[in-house]
Design a protein around this motif. Structure first.
Motif, PDB file in Angstrom:
ATOM      1  N   PRO A 223       5.009 -27.363  16.106  1.00  0.00           N
ATOM      2  CA  PRO A 223       5.962 -27.810  15.078  1.00  0.00           C
ATOM      3  C   PRO A 223       6.144 -29.322  14.980  1.00  0.00           C
ATOM      4  O   PRO A 223       6.374 -29.841  13.908  1.00  0.00           O
ATOM      5  N   ARG A 224       6.073 -30.028  16.112  1.00  0.00           N
ATOM      6  CA  ARG A 224       6.405 -31.454  16.065  1.00  0.00           C
ATOM      7  C   ARG A 224       5.212 -32.363  16.340  1.00  0.00           C
ATOM      8  O   ARG A 224       5.359 -33.565  16.442  1.00  0.00           O
ATOM      9  N   ALA A 225       4.057 -31.792  16.546  1.00  0.00           N
ATOM     10  CA  ALA A 225       2.905 -32.620  16.887  1.00  0.00           C
ATOM     11  C   ALA A 225       1.707 -32.178  16.060  1.00  0.00           C
ATOM     12  O   ALA A 225       1.728 -31.115  15.450  1.00  0.00           O
ATOM     13  N   ARG A 226       0.707 -33.004  16.055  1.00  0.00           N
ATOM     14  CA  ARG A 226      -0.542 -32.558  15.454  1.00  0.00           C
ATOM     15  C   ARG A 226      -1.184 -31.603  16.446  1.00  0.00           C
ATOM     16  O   ARG A 226      -0.953 -31.674  17.628  1.00  0.00           O
ATOM     17  N   GLY A 227      -1.990 -30.707  15.944  1.00  0.00           N
ATOM     18  CA  GLY A 227      -2.691 -29.815  16.852  1.00  0.00           C
ATOM     19  C   GLY A 227      -2.041 -28.446  16.939  1.00  0.00           C
ATOM     20  O   GLY A 227      -1.046 -28.174  16.268  1.00  0.00           O
ATOM     21  N   VAL A 228      -2.630 -27.618  17.767  1.00  0.00           N
ATOM     22  CA  VAL A 228      -2.193 -26.225  17.819  1.00  0.00           C
ATOM     23  C   VAL A 228      -1.651 -25.865  19.197  1.00  0.00           C
ATOM     24  O   VAL A 228      -1.993 -26.477  20.200  1.00  0.00           O
ATOM     25  N   LEU A 229      -0.774 -24.856  19.210  1.00  0.00           N
ATOM     26  CA  LEU A 229      -0.211 -24.359  20.470  1.00  0.00           C
ATOM     27  C   LEU A 229      -1.177 -23.415  21.158  1.00  0.00           C
ATOM     28  O   LEU A 229      -1.109 -23.216  22.363  1.00  0.00           O
ATOM     29  N   GLY A 230      -2.041 -22.813  20.373  1.00  0.00           N
ATOM     30  CA  GLY A 230      -2.994 -21.861  20.934  1.00  0.00           C
ATOM     31  C   GLY A 230      -3.740 -21.175  19.812  1.00  0.00           C
ATOM     32  O   GLY A 230      -3.433 -21.370  18.632  1.00  0.00           O
ATOM     33  N   ILE A 231      -4.703 -20.377  20.208  1.00  0.00           N
ATOM     34  CA  ILE A 231      -5.573 -19.717  19.235  1.00  0.00           C
ATOM     35  C   ILE A 231      -5.449 -18.210  19.425  1.00  0.00           C
ATOM     36  O   ILE A 231      -5.314 -17.726  20.548  1.00  0.00           O
ATOM     37  N   VAL A 232      -5.506 -17.505  18.313  1.00  0.00           N
ATOM     38  CA  VAL A 232      -5.392 -16.048  18.355  1.00  0.00           C
ATOM     39  C   VAL A 232      -6.509 -15.456  17.501  1.00  0.00           C
ATOM     40  O   VAL A 232      -6.807 -15.985  16.436  1.00  0.00           O
ATOM     41  N   GLU A 233      -7.091 -14.368  17.966  1.00  0.00           N
ATOM     42  CA  GLU A 233      -8.043 -13.629  17.127  1.00  0.00           C
ATOM     43  C   GLU A 233      -7.301 -12.480  16.456  1.00  0.00           C
ATOM     44  O   GLU A 233      -6.528 -11.779  17.115  1.00  0.00           O
ATOM     45  N   LEU A 234      -7.547 -12.314  15.178  1.00  0.00           N
ATOM     46  CA  LEU A 234      -6.849 -11.260  14.438  1.00  0.00           C
ATOM     47  C   LEU A 234      -7.778 -10.068  14.220  1.00  0.00           C
ATOM     48  O   LEU A 234      -8.948 -10.226  13.881  1.00  0.00           O
ATOM     49  N   ALA A 235      -7.213  -8.877  14.388  1.00  0.00           N
ATOM     50  CA  ALA A 235      -7.948  -7.655  14.049  1.00  0.00           C
ATOM     51  C   ALA A 235      -7.870  -7.443  12.544  1.00  0.00           C
ATOM     52  O   ALA A 235      -6.987  -7.995  11.872  1.00  0.00           O
ATOM     53  N   SER A 236      -8.768  -6.628  12.015  1.00  0.00           N
ATOM     54  CA  SER A 236      -8.780  -6.378  10.575  1.00  0.00           C
ATOM     55  C   SER A 236      -7.430  -5.832  10.115  1.00  0.00           C
ATOM     56  O   SER A 236      -6.887  -4.908  10.721  1.00  0.00           O
ATOM     57  N   GLY A 237      -6.902  -6.419   9.064  1.00  0.00           N
ATOM     58  CA  GLY A 237      -5.636  -5.970   8.491  1.00  0.00           C
ATOM     59  C   GLY A 237      -4.431  -6.690   9.052  1.00  0.00           C
ATOM     60  O   GLY A 237      -3.326  -6.567   8.513  1.00  0.00           O
ATOM     61  N   GLU A 238      -4.603  -7.448  10.114  1.00  0.00           N
ATOM     62  CA  GLU A 238      -3.434  -8.104  10.716  1.00  0.00           C
ATOM     63  C   GLU A 238      -2.980  -9.339   9.921  1.00  0.00           C
ATOM     64  O   GLU A 238      -3.778 -10.029   9.300  1.00  0.00           O
ATOM     65  N   ALA A 239      -1.686  -9.590  10.045  1.00  0.00           N
ATOM     66  CA  ALA A 239      -1.065 -10.736   9.375  1.00  0.00           C
ATOM     67  C   ALA A 239      -0.465 -11.656  10.432  1.00  0.00           C
ATOM     68  O   ALA A 239       0.001 -11.191  11.474  1.00  0.00           O
ATOM     69  N   ALA A 240      -0.481 -12.959  10.161  1.00  0.00           N
ATOM     70  CA  ALA A 240       0.196 -13.933  11.034  1.00  0.00           C
ATOM     71  C   ALA A 240       1.086 -14.790  10.149  1.00  0.00           C
ATOM     72  O   ALA A 240       0.605 -15.435   9.214  1.00  0.00           O
ATOM     73  N   PHE A 241       2.373 -14.737  10.406  1.00  0.00           N
ATOM     74  CA  PHE A 241       3.344 -15.474   9.586  1.00  0.00           C
ATOM     75  C   PHE A 241       4.190 -16.386  10.463  1.00  0.00           C
ATOM     76  O   PHE A 241       4.557 -16.023  11.579  1.00  0.00           O
ATOM     77  N   THR A 242       4.505 -17.550   9.912  1.00  0.00           N
ATOM     78  CA  THR A 242       5.317 -18.526  10.641  1.00  0.00           C
ATOM     79  C   THR A 242       6.507 -18.956   9.794  1.00  0.00           C
ATOM     80  O   THR A 242       6.359 -19.201   8.598  1.00  0.00           O
ATOM     81  N   SER A 243       7.664 -19.036  10.414  1.00  0.00           N
ATOM     82  CA  SER A 243       8.814 -19.694   9.786  1.00  0.00           C
ATOM     83  C   SER A 243       9.179 -20.874  10.663  1.00  0.00           C
ATOM     84  O   SER A 243       9.180 -20.761  11.890  1.00  0.00           O
ATOM     85  N   GLY A 244       9.494 -22.000  10.032  1.00  0.00           N
ATOM     86  CA  GLY A 244       9.795 -23.171  10.847  1.00  0.00           C
ATOM     87  C   GLY A 244      10.777 -24.103  10.165  1.00  0.00           C
ATOM     88  O   GLY A 244      10.988 -24.047   8.950  1.00  0.00           O
ATOM     89  N   ASP A 245      11.358 -24.972  10.982  1.00  0.00           N
ATOM     90  CA  ASP A 245      12.315 -25.948  10.446  1.00  0.00           C
ATOM     91  C   ASP A 245      11.592 -27.180   9.912  1.00  0.00           C
ATOM     92  O   ASP A 245      12.225 -28.160   9.550  1.00  0.00           O
ATOM     93  N   TYR A 246      10.264 -27.136   9.891  1.00  0.00           N
ATOM     94  CA  TYR A 246       9.468 -28.290   9.479  1.00  0.00           C
ATOM     95  C   TYR A 246       8.765 -28.041   8.145  1.00  0.00           C
ATOM     96  O   TYR A 246       7.913 -28.801   7.726  1.00  0.00           O
ATOM     97  N   GLN A 247       9.132 -26.945   7.478  1.00  0.00           N
ATOM     98  CA  GLN A 247       8.475 -26.632   6.217  1.00  0.00           C
ATOM     99  C   GLN A 247       9.166 -27.343   5.056  1.00  0.00           C
ATOM    100  O   GLN A 247       8.528 -28.000   4.251  1.00  0.00           O
ATOM    101  N   ARG A 248      10.451 -27.166   4.975  1.00  0.00           N
ATOM    102  CA  ARG A 248      11.241 -27.850   3.940  1.00  0.00           C
ATOM    103  C   ARG A 248      12.493 -28.353   4.625  1.00  0.00           C
ATOM    104  O   ARG A 248      13.334 -27.554   5.028  1.00  0.00           O
ATOM    105  N   PHE A 249      12.627 -29.652   4.745  1.00  0.00           N
ATOM    106  CA  PHE A 249      13.801 -30.182   5.443  1.00  0.00           C
ATOM    107  C   PHE A 249      14.063 -31.616   5.002  1.00  0.00           C
ATOM    108  O   PHE A 249      13.234 -32.256   4.376  1.00  0.00           O
ATOM    109  N   TYR A 250      15.253 -32.078   5.347  1.00  0.00           N
ATOM    110  CA  TYR A 250      15.566 -33.496   5.206  1.00  0.00           C
ATOM    111  C   TYR A 250      16.495 -33.856   6.359  1.00  0.00           C
ATOM    112  O   TYR A 250      17.044 -32.982   7.032  1.00  0.00           O
ATOM    113  N   GLU A 251      16.626 -35.126   6.595  1.00  0.00           N
ATOM    114  CA  GLU A 251      17.513 -35.550   7.672  1.00  0.00           C
ATOM    115  C   GLU A 251      18.747 -36.174   7.066  1.00  0.00           C
ATOM    116  O   GLU A 251      18.667 -36.919   6.094  1.00  0.00           O
ATOM    117  N   PHE A 252      19.879 -35.835   7.647  1.00  0.00           N
ATOM    118  CA  PHE A 252      21.138 -36.404   7.189  1.00  0.00           C
ATOM    119  C   PHE A 252      21.975 -36.727   8.411  1.00  0.00           C
ATOM    120  O   PHE A 252      22.265 -35.845   9.221  1.00  0.00           O
TER     121      PHE A 252
END
Ligand code: AMP
Ligand code: MG
Length: 346
Positions: A223-252
């Motif tokens: 979330p806060r750095a370039r690069g990845v936390l790890g790698i995952v292999e997906l089986a057929s039909g699988e979904a990987a979804f992420t929600s994060g505080d870094y997608q749409r935000f502003y600082e106040f």
């Protein structure tokens, strides 16, 4: 829903590698997000026809499932609910609303699609203007005092939707819509006999089959750095979804204010930077990512279980990673620079 970083290594997909198939790569803008497709179509004409069909589907979907679109099904429903009327919606929207209601209950209210007015107060509804300051606390208090919750919705078998109790609400399907989009595109591809494909809606994705005979590999974005936390292999039909505080935000005033709101406080979540979920279904993965982000340190594992999810990874406010055992078993550390990895999470 607004443009997020494009994470798919599209160029790599265009190449036919080592005797494998050629993937047709396309990028379509929908709901403010790039939807990227990699489709192993039997021939060019079929590939082109499928992309056209998917584009038509996306145009209809963004009109009908975005609460703030001027003339769609969900907007029409919201107008009716605001007036206390009962509104008949099309069967697909009725089915998604039932799923949203079921998941909302299972999540103990962490997933709450009736947050439309809160999202508006915070200014995260617009695909154009970005908010710069938080709303007046009194308006949040007023929302909290009202009982605008999806559990108060009655959805009958004919698809008529009305308020069973509680107060008028504004539904926002932003926490589930990408899951539905990805599922429906996968359905279109399956129906056409496509065996190998990837559908990536701004870092939220689902795969079919393999890529050149090997499982699709994805990287989970830090979330806060370039690069990845790890790698995952997906089986057929699988979904990987992420929600994060870094997608749409502003600082106040030193606070990070983002688009995922805890319906029990009315404020954006502060205890969690990101959640990634892997599941066999896009809607389930999408809902769970949002719900687990809201659920927080004490409740996220229980909420995952209640939603039927066993593979989840949480990054807390300090950047510490927690994950379920089945997710840990899937996660491969490190990154091979030459590998063809798709980064999930915008
Ligand atoms: P996602 O990126 O799937 O986590 O969805 C985030 C979007 O869902 C936000 O932009 C809002 O439109 C909506 N949303 C915000 N908070 C919630 C919540 N607690 N439950 C359901 N949807 C939410
Ligand atoms: Mg979601």
């Amino acid at each position: 829903m607004r443009a997020r970083a494009v994470a798919l290594l599209t160029g790599a997909l265009l190449a036919a590698c080592g005797g494998g198939e050629t993937f047709r790569a396309e990028r379509l803008l929908a709901m403010g997000t790039w939807v990227e497709l990699a489709i192993a179509a039997p021939d060019d004409a079929t590939g082109a026809r499928l992309v056209a069909e998917i584009e038509t589907f996306l145009r209809g979907f963004e009109r009908d499932y975005y609460a703030w679109s001027p003339d769609g099904e969900l907007a029409r429903l919201n107008r009716g609910l605001a007036r206390g009327e009962s509104v008949r919606v099309d069967p697909a929207l009725a089915a998604l609303l039932r799923a949203a209601q079921r998941y909302g209950a299972a999540s103990g209210g962490a997933f709450e699609p009736a947050v439309g007015e809160l999202v508006e107060l915070w200014g995260f509804h617009s695909t154009e203007a970005a908010p710069t300051r938080p709303p007046d606390p009194a308006s949040i208090e007023a929302w909290l005092r009202r009982d605008a919750r999806i559990r108060n919705l009655a959805i009958d078998e004919s698809g008529s939707v009305s308020l069973a109790r509680g107060e008028p609400m504004k539904l926002d399907l932003g926490g589930i819509a990408e899951g539905e989009v990805v599922n429906r595109i996968i359905d279109i591809l399956r129906a056409a006999g496509v065996e190998n494909a990837l559908v990536n809606a701004g870092g939220d994705l689902r795969v079919l089959g393999t890529r050149d005979g090997r499982p699709w590999r994805i990287g989970i974005q830090a979330p806060r750095a370039r690069g990845v936390l790890g790698i995952v292999e997906l089986a057929s039909g699988e979904a990987a979804f992420t929600s994060g505080d870094y997608q749409r935000f502003y600082e106040f005033e030193g606070r990070r204010l983002h688009h995922i709101i805890d319906p029990s406080t009315g404020y954006p979540v502060t205890h969690t930077q990101a959640i990634t979920v892997i599941a066999a279904d896009g809607v389930q993965a999408d809902v769970a990512a949002t719900a687990l982000l809201v659920a927080g340190p004490e409740r996220w594992e229980a909420v995952a279980q209640a939603l039927g999810v066993d593979k989840a990874l949480r990054v807390d406010a300090s950047g510490r990673v927690e994950l379920t055992a089945p997710m840990r078993d899937r996660l491969q550390a490190g990154i091979d620079a030459s590998s063809d990895i798709i980064v999930v999470g915008p």
